[in-house]
Design a protein around this motif. Structure first.
Motif, PDB file in Angstrom:
ATOM      1  N   ALA A 227       0.851  -1.192   0.000  1.00  0.00           N
ATOM      2  CA  ALA A 227       0.000   0.000   0.000  1.00  0.00           C
ATOM      3  C   ALA A 227       0.884   1.239   0.000  1.00  0.00           C
ATOM      4  O   ALA A 227       2.056   1.181   0.371  1.00  0.00           O
ATOM      5  CB  ALA A 227      -0.897  -0.013   1.234  1.00  0.00           C
ATOM      6  N   PRO A 228       0.348   2.387  -0.418  1.00  0.00           N
ATOM      7  CA  PRO A 228       1.138   3.621  -0.411  1.00  0.00           C
ATOM      8  C   PRO A 228       1.712   3.923   0.970  1.00  0.00           C
ATOM      9  O   PRO A 228       1.118   3.572   1.998  1.00  0.00           O
ATOM     10  CB  PRO A 228       0.123   4.688  -0.831  1.00  0.00           C
ATOM     11  N   GLN A 229       2.860   4.595   0.985  1.00  0.00           N
ATOM     12  CA  GLN A 229       3.555   4.883   2.235  1.00  0.00           C
ATOM     13  C   GLN A 229       2.688   5.658   3.213  1.00  0.00           C
ATOM     14  O   GLN A 229       2.725   5.412   4.427  1.00  0.00           O
ATOM     15  CB  GLN A 229       4.841   5.670   1.935  1.00  0.00           C
ATOM     16  N   ALA A 230       1.893   6.600   2.698  1.00  0.00           N
ATOM     17  CA  ALA A 230       1.030   7.388   3.583  1.00  0.00           C
ATOM     18  C   ALA A 230       0.039   6.502   4.322  1.00  0.00           C
ATOM     19  O   ALA A 230      -0.239   6.714   5.512  1.00  0.00           O
ATOM     20  CB  ALA A 230       0.295   8.454   2.771  1.00  0.00           C
ATOM     21  N   LEU A 231      -0.515   5.497   3.635  1.00  0.00           N
ATOM     22  CA  LEU A 231      -1.464   4.593   4.285  1.00  0.00           C
ATOM     23  C   LEU A 231      -0.748   3.740   5.319  1.00  0.00           C
ATOM     24  O   LEU A 231      -1.261   3.520   6.427  1.00  0.00           O
ATOM     25  CB  LEU A 231      -2.152   3.708   3.241  1.00  0.00           C
ATOM     26  N   GLU A 232       0.460   3.245   4.995  1.00  0.00           N
ATOM     27  CA  GLU A 232       1.216   2.445   5.960  1.00  0.00           C
ATOM     28  C   GLU A 232       1.538   3.259   7.206  1.00  0.00           C
ATOM     29  O   GLU A 232       1.463   2.753   8.332  1.00  0.00           O
ATOM     30  CB  GLU A 232       2.501   1.919   5.320  1.00  0.00           C
ATOM     31  N   THR A 233       1.890   4.524   7.008  1.00  0.00           N
ATOM     32  CA  THR A 233       2.184   5.395   8.147  1.00  0.00           C
ATOM     33  C   THR A 233       0.956   5.569   9.020  1.00  0.00           C
ATOM     34  O   THR A 233       1.031   5.533  10.261  1.00  0.00           O
ATOM     35  CB  THR A 233       2.667   6.769   7.651  1.00  0.00           C
ATOM     36  N   GLY A 234      -0.215   5.733   8.387  1.00  0.00           N
ATOM     37  CA  GLY A 234      -1.456   5.869   9.133  1.00  0.00           C
ATOM     38  C   GLY A 234      -1.811   4.597   9.891  1.00  0.00           C
ATOM     39  O   GLY A 234      -2.269   4.657  11.042  1.00  0.00           O
ATOM     40  N   VAL A 235      -1.602   3.447   9.263  1.00  0.00           N
ATOM     41  CA  VAL A 235      -1.880   2.164   9.915  1.00  0.00           C
ATOM     42  C   VAL A 235      -0.974   1.993  11.134  1.00  0.00           C
ATOM     43  O   VAL A 235      -1.420   1.589  12.218  1.00  0.00           O
ATOM     44  CB  VAL A 235      -1.678   1.000   8.921  1.00  0.00           C
ATOM     45  N   ARG A 236       0.312   2.316  10.968  1.00  0.00           N
ATOM     46  CA  ARG A 236       1.247   2.188  12.090  1.00  0.00           C
ATOM     47  C   ARG A 236       0.834   3.107  13.248  1.00  0.00           C
ATOM     48  O   ARG A 236       0.929   2.723  14.430  1.00  0.00           O
ATOM     49  CB  ARG A 236       2.657   2.533  11.626  1.00  0.00           C
ATOM     50  N   ALA A 237       0.365   4.308  12.930  1.00  0.00           N
ATOM     51  CA  ALA A 237      -0.061   5.247  13.965  1.00  0.00           C
ATOM     52  C   ALA A 237      -1.261   4.696  14.741  1.00  0.00           C
ATOM     53  O   ALA A 237      -1.334   4.833  15.976  1.00  0.00           O
ATOM     54  CB  ALA A 237      -0.411   6.593  13.337  1.00  0.00           C
ATOM     55  N   VAL A 238      -2.204   4.078  14.035  1.00  0.00           N
ATOM     56  CA  VAL A 238      -3.372   3.480  14.704  1.00  0.00           C
ATOM     57  C   VAL A 238      -2.933   2.348  15.623  1.00  0.00           C
ATOM     58  O   VAL A 238      -3.425   2.221  16.754  1.00  0.00           O
ATOM     59  CB  VAL A 238      -4.382   2.969  13.658  1.00  0.00           C
ATOM     60  N   LEU A 239      -2.003   1.536  15.168  1.00  0.00           N
ATOM     61  CA  LEU A 239      -1.516   0.418  15.987  1.00  0.00           C
ATOM     62  C   LEU A 239      -0.836   0.927  17.261  1.00  0.00           C
ATOM     63  O   LEU A 239      -1.093   0.434  18.363  1.00  0.00           O
ATOM     64  CB  LEU A 239      -0.532  -0.431  15.182  1.00  0.00           C
ATOM     65  N   ARG A 287     -11.185  -2.799  14.182  1.00  0.00           N
ATOM     66  CA  ARG A 287     -12.316  -1.889  13.966  1.00  0.00           C
ATOM     67  C   ARG A 287     -11.844  -0.491  13.572  1.00  0.00           C
ATOM     68  O   ARG A 287     -12.375   0.121  12.636  1.00  0.00           O
ATOM     69  CB  ARG A 287     -13.165  -1.805  15.246  1.00  0.00           C
ATOM     70  N   ARG A 288     -10.824  -0.003  14.279  1.00  0.00           N
ATOM     71  CA  ARG A 288     -10.328   1.342  14.004  1.00  0.00           C
ATOM     72  C   ARG A 288      -9.704   1.445  12.615  1.00  0.00           C
ATOM     73  O   ARG A 288      -9.866   2.454  11.918  1.00  0.00           O
ATOM     74  CB  ARG A 288      -9.310   1.750  15.077  1.00  0.00           C
ATOM     75  N   LEU A 289      -8.973   0.418  12.215  1.00  0.00           N
ATOM     76  CA  LEU A 289      -8.340   0.441  10.898  1.00  0.00           C
ATOM     77  C   LEU A 289      -9.391   0.474   9.787  1.00  0.00           C
ATOM     78  O   LEU A 289      -9.275   1.239   8.825  1.00  0.00           O
ATOM     79  CB  LEU A 289      -7.429  -0.772  10.728  1.00  0.00           C
ATOM     80  N   ARG A 290     -10.400  -0.367   9.897  1.00  0.00           N
ATOM     81  CA  ARG A 290     -11.441  -0.412   8.871  1.00  0.00           C
ATOM     82  C   ARG A 290     -12.256   0.885   8.849  1.00  0.00           C
ATOM     83  O   ARG A 290     -12.730   1.315   7.803  1.00  0.00           O
ATOM     84  CB  ARG A 290     -12.366  -1.607   9.110  1.00  0.00           C
ATOM     85  N   GLU A 291     -12.411   1.499  10.024  1.00  0.00           N
ATOM     86  CA  GLU A 291     -13.177   2.738  10.119  1.00  0.00           C
ATOM     87  C   GLU A 291     -12.412   3.910   9.512  1.00  0.00           C
ATOM     88  O   GLU A 291     -12.970   4.724   8.784  1.00  0.00           O
ATOM     89  CB  GLU A 291     -13.483   3.025  11.591  1.00  0.00           C
ATOM     90  N   ARG A 292     -11.108   3.983   9.789  1.00  0.00           N
ATOM     91  CA  ARG A 292     -10.298   5.098   9.287  1.00  0.00           C
ATOM     92  C   ARG A 292      -9.896   4.913   7.832  1.00  0.00           C
ATOM     93  O   ARG A 292      -9.816   5.874   7.069  1.00  0.00           O
ATOM     94  CB  ARG A 292      -9.050   5.256  10.150  1.00  0.00           C
ATOM     95  N   PHE A 293      -9.642   3.653   7.443  1.00  0.00           N
ATOM     96  CA  PHE A 293      -9.217   3.364   6.070  1.00  0.00           C
ATOM     97  C   PHE A 293     -10.213   2.383   5.448  1.00  0.00           C
ATOM     98  O   PHE A 293     -10.077   1.168   5.624  1.00  0.00           O
ATOM     99  CB  PHE A 293      -7.812   2.756   6.048  1.00  0.00           C
ATOM    100  N   PRO A 294     -11.239   2.899   4.731  1.00  0.00           N
ATOM    101  CA  PRO A 294     -12.281   2.026   4.175  1.00  0.00           C
ATOM    102  C   PRO A 294     -11.747   0.948   3.241  1.00  0.00           C
ATOM    103  O   PRO A 294     -12.409  -0.069   3.038  1.00  0.00           O
ATOM    104  CB  PRO A 294     -13.182   3.016   3.422  1.00  0.00           C
ATOM    105  N   GLY A 295     -10.560   1.154   2.669  1.00  0.00           N
ATOM    106  CA  GLY A 295     -10.010   0.164   1.750  1.00  0.00           C
ATOM    107  C   GLY A 295      -9.431  -1.054   2.436  1.00  0.00           C
ATOM    108  O   GLY A 295      -9.166  -2.066   1.781  1.00  0.00           O
ATOM    109  N   VAL A 296      -9.226  -1.003   3.750  1.00  0.00           N
ATOM    110  CA  VAL A 296      -8.667  -2.142   4.478  1.00  0.00           C
ATOM    111  C   VAL A 296      -9.694  -3.262   4.525  1.00  0.00           C
ATOM    112  O   VAL A 296     -10.777  -3.107   5.077  1.00  0.00           O
ATOM    113  CB  VAL A 296      -8.238  -1.733   5.902  1.00  0.00           C
ATOM    114  N   ARG A 297      -9.348  -4.403   3.924  1.00  0.00           N
ATOM    115  CA  ARG A 297     -10.276  -5.529   3.841  1.00  0.00           C
ATOM    116  C   ARG A 297      -9.910  -6.675   4.792  1.00  0.00           C
ATOM    117  O   ARG A 297     -10.782  -7.376   5.298  1.00  0.00           O
ATOM    118  CB  ARG A 297     -10.292  -6.075   2.402  1.00  0.00           C
ATOM    119  N   GLN A 298      -8.619  -6.894   5.012  1.00  0.00           N
ATOM    120  CA  GLN A 298      -8.169  -7.990   5.858  1.00  0.00           C
ATOM    121  C   GLN A 298      -7.127  -7.458   6.830  1.00  0.00           C
ATOM    122  O   GLN A 298      -6.244  -6.695   6.441  1.00  0.00           O
ATOM    123  CB  GLN A 298      -7.552  -9.112   5.016  1.00  0.00           C
TER     124      GLN A 298
END
Length: 310
Positions: A227-239, A287-298
Motif C-alpha cells: 500500500a502507499p507509504q502514507a497509508l502504511e504510516t497511518g496504519v502504524r499510527a493506529v496500531l 475496527r479502528r483500521l477499517r473505520e479510518r481506512f475504508p479500503g482495508v479488507r483484511q
C-alpha cells in the motif's frame, strides 16, 4: 490508495469505449480516402483502445466478485490481470501497427489524396476524446479531494487500474490526434509523405510508452505491491495508539484489489496485558483500521515480542 467506486469506474470505461469505437470507424474511412498512414495509425490506435475498454470492462466486473472458498481474499487481482492484458493489446495492436505502417510510408513515399475528411475526423475525434478524458479526470479529481492528495499523485499511486488506463489512453489519444494533424499538414505543405509517416511512427512510440507504463504498474500490483507509504504510516499510527501495544515489530501491507488492502503486523504487546486484553485490543485495532481506512479488507495481527539485546 483509497477505495474506488466501481460504478464510477465502470461508467468511465463505458464512455471511453463508446467514444473509441465511433472514432476508430471514422478514422478508418478518412484514412482510406486520403491514403494517410497517420490516419490509419490513429484508426488502429482507436481500435486498440476499443479492445482495451472491453478488457477493462472484464477487469471491473471480475474484480468486483465477492470472496469464496477458493478465493478467500476475493477476486480483486483479476482486475489487475485484465488491465494488464488491456495494456498489452495497446502495445501490440496500436503501437506495433503504427510504427511499422509509418516506416513503410517513409520508405515508399505513398502519395496522399483528399485530406479534408481526415481533418474533419481529427477535429471531431478531439472533441469526443476530450469529453471522455474530462469524465475520467473529474472522477480522479473527486477522489483526490476525498483523500487529500493532488490528482497527479493519486493517478501514480491508485490501484484503480481501470481509471488509470482510461486517463493515460485518453491523454495519449489527444496528443496523438495533434501529432496526426501536424503530420498531415506537413505532408500537404511540402508534398512529401515523410511528415505523415513520421507522425505515424511518433504515434506508435507514444502508445508504446503508455502501454509499458500500464504494464509495469499492473505487473507490480499482480506480484504483491505494498500500500502507499502514507497509508502504511497511518496504519502504524493506529496500531501504536492502542494502549496495550508496546511496539510494532513488523508491518506488511499488500494491495489485493482496486482500493483493497491487506494488513499484516507483528505486534509487541505490553507485558502486563492479559490474554483477554490482547484479544480485545486486536478487535479494537481491526475496527479502528477499517473505520479510518475504508479500503482495508483484511487485518492479521501476530503477537510477537521485540527481540531485546542481552
Amino acid at each position: 490508495m483509497g477505495e474506488p467506486k466501481s460504478g464510477e469506474s465502470l461508467g468511465t470505461v463505458l464512455v471511453a469505449g463508446a467514444a473509441n469505437l465511433t472514432i476508430a470507424l471514422a478514422k478508418l474511412v478518412a484514412g482510406l480516402i486520403g491514403g494517410s498512414a497517420a490516419m490509419l495509425s490513429e484508426a488502429a490506435h482507436s481500435a486498440a483502445d476499443t479492445v482495451t475498454e472491453l478488457l477493462l470492462l472484464v477487469a471491473v466486473r471480475r474484480s468486483g466478485r465477492p470472496a469464496d472458498r477458493r478465493h478467500p481474499f476475493g477476486h480483486g487481482k483479476a482486475g489487475f490481470f485484465w488491465a494488464m492484458m488491456a495494456a498489452v493489446a495497446t502495445l501490440v495492436g496500436g503501437a506495433g501497427f503504427s510504427v511499422t505502417h509509418g516506416l513503410h510510408e517513409i520508405s515508399h513515399g505513398e502519395e496522399l489524396a483528399n485530406l479534408t475528411p481526415s481533418y474533419v475526423v481529427l477535429a471531431v475525434s478531439f472533441v469526443i476524446e476530450a469529453v471522455s478524458f474530462s469524465k475520467a479526470y473529474r472522477q480522479l479529481r473527486a477522489e483526490a479531494v476525498r483523500y487529500e492528495v493532488s490528482p497527479v499523485r493519486l493517478v501514480r499511486l491508485t490501484s484503480d487500474t481501470a481509471l488509470k488506463a482510461v486517463l493515460f489512453e485518453d491523454a495519449a489519444a489527444l496528443v496523438g490526434l495533434l501529432v496526426a494533424g501536424a503530420g498531415l499538414l506537413g505532408s500537404q505543405l511540402t508534398g512529401s509523405a515523410l511528415w505523415d509517416g513520421a507522425a505515424s511512427v511518433a504515434i506508435g512510440l507514444l502508445l508504446l510508452v503508455v502501454a509499458l507504463i500500464l504494464i509495469q504498474s499492473n505487473l507490480s500490483l499482480l506480484i504483491g505491491q505494498a500500500a502507499p507509504q502514507a497509508l502504511e504510516t497511518g496504519v502504524r499510527a493506529v496500531l501504536l495508539a492502542q494502549p496495550e501495544v508496546e511496539d510494532v515489530v513488523e508491518l506488511l501491507t499488500m494491495m489485493i484489489g482496486p482500493g483493497e488492502v491487506l494488513v499484516a503486523a507483528k505486534i509487541d504487546f505490553r507485558d502486563e496485558a492479559s490474554a483477554a486484553g490482547v484479544e480485545i485490543a486486536c478487535e479494537e485495532v481491526d475496527r479502528r483500521l477499517r473505520e479510518r481506512f475504508p479500503g482495508v479488507r483484511q487485518v492479521f495481527l501476530d503477537p510477537t515480542p521485540t527481540r531485546r539485546r542481552s
